[in-house]
Design a protein around this motif. Structure first.
Motif, PDB file in Angstrom:
ATOM      1  N   ILE A  43     -20.809 -59.272  51.115  1.00 39.74           N
ATOM      2  CA  ILE A  43     -19.535 -58.590  50.864  1.00 39.74           C
ATOM      3  C   ILE A  43     -19.729 -57.075  50.860  1.00 39.74           C
ATOM      4  N   ALA A  44     -20.807 -56.623  50.231  1.00 42.52           N
ATOM      5  CA  ALA A  44     -21.106 -55.182  50.208  1.00 42.52           C
ATOM      6  C   ALA A  44     -21.344 -54.659  51.620  1.00 42.52           C
ATOM      7  N   GLY A  45     -22.028 -55.442  52.455  1.00 45.63           N
ATOM      8  CA  GLY A  45     -22.280 -55.043  53.841  1.00 45.63           C
ATOM      9  C   GLY A  45     -20.999 -54.929  54.646  1.00 45.63           C
ATOM     10  N   ILE A  46     -20.098 -55.887  54.465  1.00 45.98           N
ATOM     11  CA  ILE A  46     -18.813 -55.851  55.161  1.00 45.98           C
ATOM     12  C   ILE A  46     -18.022 -54.619  54.725  1.00 45.98           C
ATOM     13  N   ALA A  47     -18.002 -54.371  53.414  1.00 47.58           N
ATOM     14  CA  ALA A  47     -17.273 -53.214  52.889  1.00 47.58           C
ATOM     15  C   ALA A  47     -17.835 -51.913  53.439  1.00 47.58           C
ATOM     16  N   SER A  48     -19.143 -51.823  53.496  1.00 50.86           N
ATOM     17  CA  SER A  48     -19.784 -50.618  54.018  1.00 50.86           C
ATOM     18  C   SER A  48     -19.457 -50.406  55.490  1.00 50.86           C
TER      19      SER A  48
END
Length: 83
Positions: A43-48
């Motif tokens: 999720i953090a990767g997608i947000a970034s």
């Protein structure tokens, strides 16, 4: 004698910042959950990559899931006892 004029623009919706916060909390529900660290990292990767917050990603994923699946008929994915 000077004349005091009101500031131009639209009138305030809320009396103060505390009233604004109370109105926001009354209109929005908060969901908190725990998951595998790998999921959090994804999720953090997608947000970034998209330049948004993790909350925005979760909101989008949740709305997509609720729109595109009849959960009451199909059941849960990854739930204990339902695998």
């Amino acid at each position: 004698m000077s004349i005091v004029r009101a500031a131009a623009g639209r009138p305030a919706v809320h009396a103060d910042a505390a009233a604004r916060v109370r109105a926001h909390r009354a209109a929005k529900a908060r969901i908190d959950f725990t998951d595998d660290p790998k999921i959090k990292q994804t999720i953090a990767g997608i947000a970034s990559e998209l330049g948004c917050s993790e909350a925005d990603v979760l909101r989008s994923i949740t709305r997509f899931a609720l729109t595109n699946r009849n959960w009451k008929q199909v059941g849960l994915y990854g739930s204990k006892g339902l695998q």
